[in-house]
Write a protein that holds these residues in place. Sequence first.
Motif, PDB file in Angstrom:
ATOM      1  N   UNK A   1     -27.929   1.531  31.947  1.00 53.09           N
ATOM      2  CA  UNK A   1     -28.362   0.203  32.385  1.00 53.09           C
ATOM      3  C   UNK A   1     -27.622  -0.253  33.625  1.00 53.09           C
ATOM      4  N   UNK A   2     -27.416   0.651  34.569  1.00 52.73           N
ATOM      5  CA  UNK A   2     -26.684   0.313  35.786  1.00 52.73           C
ATOM      6  C   UNK A   2     -27.582   0.490  36.993  1.00 52.73           C
ATOM      7  N   UNK A   3     -27.254  -0.248  38.059  1.00 63.67           N
ATOM      8  CA  UNK A   3     -28.021  -0.103  39.287  1.00 63.67           C
ATOM      9  C   UNK A   3     -27.200   0.555  40.388  1.00 63.67           C
ATOM     10  N   UNK A   4     -25.883   0.548  40.224  1.00 59.99           N
ATOM     11  CA  UNK A   4     -25.006   1.121  41.251  1.00 59.99           C
ATOM     12  C   UNK A   4     -24.246   2.290  40.649  1.00 59.99           C
ATOM     13  N   UNK A   5     -23.854   3.221  41.488  1.00 64.70           N
ATOM     14  CA  UNK A   5     -23.032   4.318  40.987  1.00 64.70           C
ATOM     15  C   UNK A   5     -22.022   4.756  42.039  1.00 64.70           C
ATOM     16  N   UNK A   6     -20.931   5.351  41.543  1.00 65.68           N
ATOM     17  CA  UNK A   6     -19.914   5.910  42.426  1.00 65.68           C
ATOM     18  C   UNK A   6     -19.454   7.220  41.799  1.00 65.68           C
ATOM     19  N   UNK A   7     -19.619   8.300  42.548  1.00 72.24           N
ATOM     20  CA  UNK A   7     -19.280   9.613  42.014  1.00 72.24           C
ATOM     21  C   UNK A   7     -18.155  10.203  42.836  1.00 72.24           C
ATOM     22  N   UNK A   8     -17.074  10.553  42.162  1.00 68.80           N
ATOM     23  CA  UNK A   8     -15.919  11.110  42.858  1.00 68.80           C
ATOM     24  C   UNK A   8     -15.848  12.600  42.611  1.00 68.80           C
ATOM     25  N   UNK A   9     -15.511  13.332  43.644  1.00 68.65           N
ATOM     26  CA  UNK A   9     -15.352  14.780  43.481  1.00 68.65           C
ATOM     27  C   UNK A   9     -14.400  15.303  44.541  1.00 68.65           C
ATOM     28  N   UNK A  10     -14.033  16.540  44.394  1.00 69.14           N
ATOM     29  CA  UNK A  10     -13.087  17.129  45.348  1.00 69.14           C
ATOM     30  C   UNK A  10     -13.356  18.613  45.451  1.00 69.14           C
ATOM     31  N   UNK A  11     -13.650  19.073  46.645  1.00 70.42           N
ATOM     32  CA  UNK A  11     -13.707  20.527  46.858  1.00 70.42           C
ATOM     33  C   UNK A  11     -13.218  20.816  48.264  1.00 70.42           C
TER      34      UNK A  11
END
Lengths: 490, 352
Positions: free
Chosen positions: B99-109
């Motif tokens: 039920x969200x409209x925003x997202x933040x995805x963290x990653x590292x390569x």
Amino acid sequence: MGSKKKKSSKKKQHSAPKEEKEDQVDYGATVDAFFPGDDSSAHAEEEDVPVEKGDDDDNDKQGDEGTDEIEDDKKNDEPSDDDEEEEDDDESLEEEEEKTANQTASSLVMMDSEEPCSFDLRNLTAVNSHPLHHESLYKNKNDSESASKKKKKKKQQEIPAEDEKLTINNAAQVLNEEYLLQKATEGCTQLIHALWQLPTERSDAGPMVHLPTYDKIPIPRVLPPPPPKAETKWEKFAKERGIPLNKEKRSRKVWDEATDTWKFRHGYDKANAKDNNWPIMEVGGTDDPYEDPWQKQRDAKFARTEDNRQNQMKNQERAGVLPKGAARKVLKSRTESRKAGREGGGNAGLPVGVPVDMTENKLRGQASTLAALKATQKSTASMGRFDKPVEGEPERKFPVSKKKRKYMAESSTGKTSGKGEQERAAKVLQTVLHGGGVETEKARKKGKLAKGVTAYDYEYDDGSNKALFQKKKGRGGIGKNKKMTKKRIK
Amino acid sequence: MAPTNQQARAAKAKVVSGGKAPKARVQRYLNSQESKIKEGAKSTVLLKGTKCSHAMGHVLKDLRAMLAPNAKLLAKKNQIFAFDSEGQMSLEFLTTKNDCALFAMASHNKKRPNNLVLGRTFDRQVLDMIEVGVTRFKSMEDYGGKVPKKRIGSKPLMLFLGDIWEQNDNTRRLQSFLVDFYRGDPVEKLVAQGLDHVMVFSLTEKMNPVTNTSVKTIHQRTYFMKLKKNPDGSSNTPVPFLTPCGPDLDMMVRRDQFASIDLWRAAMKQPAAAKKKKVKNQSTNMFGETIGRLHMNKQDIDKMQGRKSKALRRAEKMEAEEEKAAVERELESEQKQIGNEFKRDFGFENDN
């Protein structure tokens, strides 16, 4: 010491002169702050006290700000000072006074070069569209850090600049935090000033500001706006005739005469319920004495609920929520299932031993036997083609395979019965060029075609499809193919 | 746990085919997830990508602290490549279900170190996405315990510095995105004393002379704000005092994917019902009284009938009599004239 002055210049937390005003009203605490009561805060000794940058656009006097914040921030900020790269704690008064002198001078300058911002008050945003001063924005790392003495340096989660190619000349360029803070304070003051110009109303938590209803910075919605609610048949009629709808006027509870209590208007144990469920029922004037009155009641209730359900579904059909014909289909299936339940089940009419898939036609007697015979005759490997026919048996008809193509030969007389190959080819061409015509229209009306590239046509496979769990290919996988969860493995 | 479009369709089909309606509690929840005329706060789902460094995990935690209570931090790592169509489908699924409209995805390569993909959705579809590399991060913890923290759920004041924000459509979209991300609950009325922090976003651009490309960097600074009474008492407006409190992020913009014009327009479309209705023909005078305005048809006063009284009626009567008498007299005189003429012409009188 000189460098200290430079760094710890405009931050308010550095100002820690020993004079403290106990009678200063902390703005954040009370409502009174909005209403100018005692202006005990405005006092002399301005020159000694350091001044905040941002305040200067509002008032011409400098220097009394610092007194207010001293009490609170002294406790707050001194340890935090350590975290700032250029910070030192425990400054002596003399240094302060020197600093303040510098500050007051510089603050005058700042006031003139104040940059007006544009605001979006609904989002509490200010936009300062003046270009950033590059020279003051950046500072060389070597310059600042090596000079200052850092007593306690808390670990900073510094993630080093990874892309060296981009920082050729700016390898040591770090932003000047003080400059940013200064800019921030300026902008913040302007924003607060703008907010305070808005109309207010009093409330329990304090004065409430009425924010404007529009966004200046465009912010999109989460979902598309809901479609306007369609009128039901009754609403339409009532509107025409001027009958009031009473939607909001009906109260949930009603006074029940029998029990002298307030009971709900609808539902279980409702008010003024006509209780007809006595073990002995009187036969009325027109009633048939051999009729079951309880069954009659139940039938009447069923009829009422079915009507209600039907009307609701029809209203939804009219609104477009359900497809056309849904109400009728549901009604049909419900009446059938009720009837079947009454009569004791779907297979009740047929004799034992008849294959179950013949219940559709519900034949009796000879017709049923013949149907059963036909079914059994077909259930051989060759579908009954090569079995020896019994004497007196009617000729067996076998369906013509649709797979074989029929070639419509053109007759020698030149008359072509039905569609010739040319015409059929032409029809195919038309379909290819103009997209199907009548058939596509029908399909579109039925809703079989995708309407567009919206989320509603998006066939997203969210993994809830059973087919994905199939382990075996072909018909073997359709049967008992449940997902092997931990529980089942055990 | 809003249903995906497929699930919603299946549920509807089930109802149509005569199945049972869902339970009341479930129905209430489903109704709450349907589109509304006025929308509330947007929730954010914070997730980790295939590999996430400890520092980036810390970034997510700080984001959750800032956006609480409208943020959800997911624990598991996800094999999602955001700029891939499959990845976008996964993100759409996750945002729908949470039920969200925003997202933040963290990653590292290695190729994209300290990567953070920020995005927003519309109609359960990805609208905008910005991929950003975090070059500097100072968390709230790093500022120490003595620095005051903002209250949970308080709205930030936001400030954008620099002229690059207005440079082109993309930067303006970026600005709108940041405001959308951090603004919290869009309210009509605000208790102004509750404002306790400011977020400052500066956008700088660096030209790489080698590749002749420019790299934009967003510098985000958060300050705790304390409002103090204006000492000279000239105005009621308070004066803010700022303390850096974190989190501070320096983000290097890597890639972005903004919505097409059509999708953007569809997303910006506001329902007609949300517009405030203009109240016409009403105004307030300086005494606070409501003054109304009536619009009338043109009235011909001369032809209108006024109030009748005895005297007026009598006067009318007399007038009528006088007129009658006058008319009679004229008639008589005319007759006489005719008679005289007749006599003149014919010699005798006309006796009919």
